[in-house]
Design a protein around this motif. Structure first.
Motif, PDB file in Angstrom:
ATOM      1  N   ARG A  46     -39.285  -9.564  28.736  1.00 45.87           N
ATOM      2  CA  ARG A  46     -39.988  -8.306  28.458  1.00 45.87           C
ATOM      3  C   ARG A  46     -40.391  -8.210  27.003  1.00 45.87           C
ATOM      4  O   ARG A  46     -41.496  -7.757  26.673  1.00 45.87           O
ATOM      5  N   MET A  50     -44.118  -7.923  25.446  1.00 45.58           N
ATOM      6  CA  MET A  50     -44.452  -6.811  24.560  1.00 45.58           C
ATOM      7  C   MET A  50     -45.050  -7.312  23.250  1.00 45.58           C
ATOM      8  O   MET A  50     -46.076  -6.808  22.787  1.00 45.58           O
ATOM      9  N   TYR A  84     -43.187  -1.715  28.547  1.00 45.93           N
ATOM     10  CA  TYR A  84     -42.564  -3.008  28.840  1.00 45.93           C
ATOM     11  C   TYR A  84     -41.078  -2.904  29.192  1.00 45.93           C
ATOM     12  O   TYR A  84     -40.388  -3.917  29.308  1.00 45.93           O
TER      13      TYR A  84
END
Length: 125
Positions: A46, A50, A84
């Motif tokens: 994640r 991002m 995210y």
């Protein structure tokens, strides 16, 4: 807040367990390790998404000289983290619960899985 330096000590006591107890403990340690590593991998995935996003790059380029500009920039970063799924220490709890829905759930309870998810989030944070 700094901690005062005080004398401390560690006591190590041998664990006296029979083979069945050792087997159970090792299964729990292994399940915990796997849940933690899964959560850590998800948090890193994640974070990488991002950091390569257009929203994040735009937030970085925002001016931040005045207090008002800083507030706007911080809000932009907050929105990127929300998008995210990196918006707080509990953001990986759902993922940890899903991970527990395998053989791991027989060895790790929900509270432990959530604690491991929080620990993985803090490592990435």
């Amino acid at each position: 807040m700094s901690r005062l330096k005080t004398d401390s000590f560690v006591v190590e006591l041998p664990l006296r367990a029979n083979s069945k107890q050792r087997k159970i403990a090792m299964a729990r340690f292994e399940a915990g390790r796997q849940i933690y590593n899964a959560c850590l991998g998800e948090a890193l995935r994640r974070r990488d998404q991002m950091l390569t996003s257009k929203m994040y790059r735009q937030a970085i380029l925002m001016p931040h000289k005045t207090e008002e500009e800083c507030k706007i920039r911080n809000q932009a970063f907050r929105e990127v983290r929300i998008k995210y799924g990196l918006n707080g220490q509990y953001c990986l709890d759902k993922y940890a619960t899903q991970t527990r829905n395998s053989w791991l759930g027989q060895h790790i309870d929900a509270n432990t899985a959530e604690a491991l998810a929080t620990r993985a989030y803090r490592a990435v944070e």
